[in-house]
Every structure is written in structure tokens, then in C-alpha cells.
Scaffold this motif. Structure first.
Motif, PDB file in Angstrom:
ATOM      1  N   ASP A 234       0.865  -1.187   0.000  1.00 46.78           N
ATOM      2  CA  ASP A 234       0.000   0.000   0.000  1.00 46.78           C
ATOM      3  C   ASP A 234       0.900   1.235   0.000  1.00 46.78           C
ATOM      4  O   ASP A 234       1.186   1.827   1.042  1.00 46.78           O
ATOM      5  CB  ASP A 234      -0.911  -0.024   1.228  1.00 46.78           C
ATOM      6  N   GLU A 235       1.357   1.590  -1.186  1.00 44.15           N
ATOM      7  CA  GLU A 235       2.285   2.716  -1.327  1.00 44.15           C
ATOM      8  C   GLU A 235       2.123   3.333  -2.709  1.00 44.15           C
ATOM      9  O   GLU A 235       2.024   2.615  -3.708  1.00 44.15           O
ATOM     10  CB  GLU A 235       3.733   2.244  -1.148  1.00 44.15           C
ATOM     11  N   GLN A 236       2.076   4.675  -2.774  1.00 40.07           N
ATOM     12  CA  GLN A 236       1.975   5.341  -4.074  1.00 40.07           C
ATOM     13  C   GLN A 236       2.881   6.547  -4.201  1.00 40.07           C
ATOM     14  O   GLN A 236       2.999   7.111  -5.286  1.00 40.07           O
ATOM     15  CB  GLN A 236       0.531   5.759  -4.341  1.00 40.07           C
ATOM     16  N   GLU A 237       3.547   6.954  -3.117  1.00 39.07           N
ATOM     17  CA  GLU A 237       4.455   8.093  -3.197  1.00 39.07           C
ATOM     18  C   GLU A 237       5.695   7.713  -4.008  1.00 39.07           C
ATOM     19  O   GLU A 237       6.338   6.702  -3.738  1.00 39.07           O
ATOM     20  CB  GLU A 237       4.849   8.556  -1.793  1.00 39.07           C
ATOM     21  N   GLN A 271       2.758  -2.458   9.499  1.00 39.17           N
ATOM     22  CA  GLN A 271       1.816  -1.344   9.348  1.00 39.17           C
ATOM     23  C   GLN A 271       0.516  -1.780   8.656  1.00 39.17           C
ATOM     24  O   GLN A 271      -0.326  -0.949   8.332  1.00 39.17           O
ATOM     25  CB  GLN A 271       2.462  -0.229   8.509  1.00 39.17           C
ATOM     26  N   SER A 272       0.392  -3.086   8.447  1.00 41.40           N
ATOM     27  CA  SER A 272      -0.764  -3.645   7.722  1.00 41.40           C
ATOM     28  C   SER A 272      -0.889  -3.038   6.327  1.00 41.40           C
ATOM     29  O   SER A 272      -1.985  -2.779   5.826  1.00 41.40           O
ATOM     30  CB  SER A 272      -2.065  -3.412   8.520  1.00 41.40           C
ATOM     31  N   LYS A 273       0.270  -2.809   5.698  1.00 42.19           N
ATOM     32  CA  LYS A 273       0.297  -2.213   4.361  1.00 42.19           C
ATOM     33  C   LYS A 273       0.903  -3.163   3.337  1.00 42.19           C
ATOM     34  O   LYS A 273       1.394  -2.741   2.295  1.00 42.19           O
ATOM     35  CB  LYS A 273       1.069  -0.894   4.391  1.00 42.19           C
ATOM     36  N   LEU A 274       0.876  -4.447   3.667  1.00 44.74           N
ATOM     37  CA  LEU A 274       1.392  -5.462   2.742  1.00 44.74           C
ATOM     38  C   LEU A 274       0.447  -6.646   2.725  1.00 44.74           C
ATOM     39  O   LEU A 274       0.053  -7.160   3.772  1.00 44.74           O
ATOM     40  CB  LEU A 274       2.792  -5.925   3.166  1.00 44.74           C
ATOM     41  N   LYS A 275       0.084  -7.074   1.512  1.00 44.76           N
ATOM     42  CA  LYS A 275      -0.761  -8.255   1.341  1.00 44.76           C
ATOM     43  C   LYS A 275      -0.025  -9.246   0.454  1.00 44.76           C
ATOM     44  O   LYS A 275       0.442  -8.896  -0.631  1.00 44.76           O
ATOM     45  CB  LYS A 275      -2.100  -7.863   0.703  1.00 44.76           C
ATOM     46  N   ILE A 276       0.097 -10.486   0.927  1.00 47.91           N
ATOM     47  CA  ILE A 276       0.805 -11.534   0.170  1.00 47.91           C
ATOM     48  C   ILE A 276      -0.165 -12.664  -0.141  1.00 47.91           C
ATOM     49  O   ILE A 276      -0.842 -13.189   0.752  1.00 47.91           O
ATOM     50  CB  ILE A 276       2.016 -12.080   0.962  1.00 47.91           C
TER      51      ILE A 276
END
Length: 446
Positions: A234-237, A271-276
Motif C-alpha cells: 500500500d504505497e503510491q508516493e 503497518q498492515s500495508k502489505l498483502k501476500i
């Protein structure tokens, strides 16, 4: 003259016998003719080292389809995934529709090569479904089959992976190969060759040869184990995306404990910003969720899995016109937009999914500067129309109502430039008054 027991003259009985004999001889001649024609058509048991004409596992032959002449001819030899319904060494293959042929048209002996275990692993960032299909080694004919609802488990997995502009998707590919079986020259031959029946058919009727044997044959089957994993951050910067991309380079098998990419994975996971999600050869195709520890564990157990429960996961295809006794010149395909159509279909799918993402999360995008939700809906309908056109065209092609696939008219970029920019993409841009930088950012991003 004399009469028989039924009161008929014996001369009449003789004529009856004569006529019956002539009829029987005529019937025999017809049967022989049918057998000869059938043999020439390649529908009789085929010559091979195993003389096999049955499909693997007793499955019925898949319909051959029309037209016979290939619409797409692949490389002289190429590796693609092993088909879900199985295939055996030497069998023919239709490289356009992804169909196996029940016929074997080559003379060969089966050999095996135990190479010891070889391991490969790499990580690739993907930005749309077309690139995803390529990086997961789903070749054009298997993509075509998937569009026609005959997709493999690997295709099913790829279809369910979410790719959007507000996250970063990396694909991990890990394979352990135990060895392979392959076609070796038969008897005293120095090379694998076409059978005499196949040579004769190719010389007399090339289209019929394609119908019976396809354009290629299975020259090797590889076994072992493979795992594909999608890692969605979950990253877009822009700057942080670049850090992620740089951290992947140089990552080894299963990652080292101090590896940069492993550290990134663990940081985003906390950070709960990764889904595998992962797919394992032989599975159902449903994405199997896991965490960082589970993913690393799966990587580490792959060599043992390949050793104890090997799975056929890929095959090598070889074109018939590479064989020394091929009589008909180089294989040629019909003029077609086959590859372009399939690639464009999945590019359009990605754009359609992205528009849905924007409509569901409008506050995450720069709207009102070149495009708004109303304009975006018009773009969505135009993309939907292109998808439906391709689906209908492929359905007509599959039924043999058209003999090639026309190249799509609209490049995917024509739709992409109408898409809004994620607000978090570049914090240095002043969204209110930086029109030139916004235009440049849109071109760079999409």
C-alpha cells in the motif's frame, strides 16, 4: 435346367450368387478406400516409439477447431506451462488455441535427464494484467484459453490479483527443477523425425496436417515445484516506490536475514500495508493468503517439495518445420493481430479496473484537472465496448466464423492519458496551480 428347393431355376440362383458376390467385393473395396483415406488424414493410430494415439489420462480429444492453418506461430522452440488436462511427450499442439492434439506425428524414444535440483527465484514489479501474464510465464495460447473460459489454475490466480495505481504489486517467482523427460532420436536415426504418415500428409495437404498434428509437438516435460506470490504494498508516493524497486535488486533465494527487501516487507507488514498471496503448482488457482513468515517458509520448503512430490509444471514445444524431413517449407501463419489482441485485452482490463478504483476512492485522486467522474465514466464505457468487441471477435474465431483476429484499433495509452493522478504520487507538486507539472506527471505515471 433344374430347380432349387424353393422352386427357382438354378440359373436364377447362380445369378443371385453372382450379384451377391459382386456386392460383397464392392463393399470390401469401399471399406479399404475409407481406411486408406483415414490413414492419410492422420486419424488412425499414429506412428511413434510408443504408437500412442490416446489423450493422456483417457480424456477425449479436444475439438480441433477451424481454420486449420495457424493464426500464430511461436518460436522454433519455446517453454510454456504444462496444460491442466495433461499432455504426453511427442503429442501435437495447436499453438493458437492452446489445444493438445491426440495424434503423435514423430518418431522418437523417451529419454530422461536428471540434472540435480536447479533453483531460480526473481522478483518483478507489474503495473497491468498483460505484464502480469507475461511475468508469470502464461503464454499467449493460455491467455487465449483463459479468455474463452478454459483457463489454467495459474491463469485463474493471475486473474484474481488486484493491480492499481494506489499500490505497488511485485511478483515473486520461485522454481525448483528436478529434471526432464525429452524426445530423443528413434532407433538408428540421428535426429527426431516426422513419421512417414505425417510426412505424406504434410506434403499432400498442409492444412490437414495442422488440423491433425498442430504446428508443434511436446519435445520435453519439466518436473519439480514452483510457487508464484503476489506482494501488494500500500504505497503510491514516488520516492518510496523507487526505494521499494531498488530494494528488490540483488535479493537471493528466500532473502537473507539482513536483506533490504525483506526488511521492507516486514516494515510494511507491521503497518498492515502489505498483502501476500501465493499460488503453488498443482493448486486450485485460488490465491492463498499468507504473511511474511509464511511466504519465507514456503520458499524454504520448495526444494523438499520438489523432491518428494514433484509436479509437471512446464513443457518445451518444438515446431515441426525444424525437423530434418519436414517437406513443406517453413511454417507460416495467417496475417493476424493475435498477439496484439490478447495483449490489448488485458491492458483494457487493467484500465477498466483502475477506473472502478478511482470511482470507489475519488478523494485519493486529482479530479477536476483535465478529467472528472463524468468524463471518467465515458472512458469506462468506451473501454467496456472495446473489451466486449474483443470477446465477441475471439468467440467468432473459436467457432471458425472468422479466420484471423484483427489488430485492435485503439492503443491502451489513448485511455490512460485520460486517467487522473493519485494525489499522493508526488508531494512536491502544487495541485492548485502547477498545471505543467501535472501534465508531465500524468504522462510519467500512466
Amino acid at each position: 435346367m433344374g430347380y432349387d428347393r424353393n422352386g427357382d431355376p438354378k440359373s436364377k440362383r447362380s445369378k443371385k450368387f453372382l450379384y451377391a458376390s459382386i456386392g460383397a467385393i464392392a463393399l470390401i473395396v469401399i471399406i479399404v478406400a475409407v481406411v486408406v483415406v483415414t490413414t492419410l488424414r492422420g486419424d488412425s493410430p499414429k506412428a511413434s516409439s510408443t504408437a500412442s494415439s490416446a489423450t493422456p489420462n483417457g480424456n477425449p480429444a479436444i475439438p480441433n477447431g477451424n481454420p486449420s492453418t495457424p493464426t500464430f506461430i511461436g518460436k522454433a522452440t519455446r517453454v510454456t506451462e504444462y496444460p491442466p488436462d495433461g499432455i504426453e511427450l511427442g503429442q501435437g499442439w495447436d499453438g493458437t488455441r492452446g489445444h493438445q492434439k491426440s495424434s503423435i506425428g514423430i518418431l522418437f524414444e523417451e529419454k530422461s535427464a536428471g540434472l540435480g535440483q536447479s533453483k531460480t527465484e526473481d522478483y518483478i514489479k507489474v503495473t497491468d494484467k498483460s505484464r502480469l501474464m507475461q511475468e508469470m510465464d502464461i503464454s499467449a495460447e493460455f491467455q487465449y484459453s483463459g479468455i474463452n473460459a478454459r483457463g489454467s489454475a495459474k491463469f485463474s490466480f493471475a486473474s484474481k490479483i488486484d493491480i492499481s495505481s494506489t499500490s505497488q504489486c511485485f511478483i515473486a517467482r520461485a522454481k525448483v527443477q528436478n529434471g526432464r523427460i525429452y524426445t530423443a532420436p528413434h532407433s538408428n536415426d540421428k535426429q527426431v523425425k516426422l513419421s512417414p504418415e505425417a510426412v505424406e500428409l504434410a506434403r499432400q495437404d498442409k492444412d490437414e496436417f495442422y488440423r491433425v498434428y498442430g504446428d508443434s509437438f511436446v519435445s520435453a516435460i519439466h518436473s519439480g515445484a514452483e510457487v508464484y506470490a503476489s506482494m501488494t504494498f500500500d504505497e503510491q508516493e514516488k520516492s518510496k516506490v523507487q526505494e521499494l524497486e531498488a530494494s528488490v535488486e540483488g535479493s537471493g533465494w528466500g532473502f537473507s536475514a539482513e536483506g533490504t527487501f525483506r526488511n521492507k516487507m516486514e516494515s510494511y507488514s507491521k503497518q498492515s500495508k502489505l498483502k501476500i498471496n501465493y499460488y503453488q503448482a498443482g493448486g486450485s488457482g485460488d490465491p492463498l493468503p499468507t504473511d511474511v513468515a509464511g511466504f519465507l517458509s514456503k520458499m524454504n520448503e520448495l526444494p523438499e517439495l520438489a523432491q518428494n512430490a514433484p509436479h509437471r509444471y512446464s513443457m518445451t514445444l518444438q515446431r515441426y518445420d525444424t525437423l530434418p524431413n519436414w517437406p513443406a517449407g517453413t511454417l507460416e501463419s495467417r496475417p493476424s493481430g493475435y498477439l496484439e489482441t490478447i495483449q490489448r485485452y488485458f491492458e483494457y482490463q487493467s484500465i477498466f479496473a483502475e477506473i472502478n478504483n478511482v470511482e470507489s476512492n475519488p478523494d485519493d485522486f486529482l479530479l477536476g484537472r483535465g478529467t472528472d467522474l463524468d468524463e471518467l465514466e465515458k472512458t469506462k464505457e468506451a473501454v467496456r465496448a472495446e473489451l466486449e468487441t474483443i470477446e465477441n471477435t475471439i468467440a467468432d474465431f473459436e467457432l471458425g466464423e472468422i479466420d484471423s483476429l484483427p489488430e485492435p484499433n485503439i492503443p491502451d495509452y489513448d485511455f490512460r492519458v485520460k486517467m487522473p493522478l493519485p494525489l499522493r504520487y508526488d508531494p512536491t507538486i502544487k495541485w492548485e496551480d502547477d498545471a505543467e507539472n501535472i501534465r508531465d506527471a500524468i504522462k510519467e505515471f500512466w
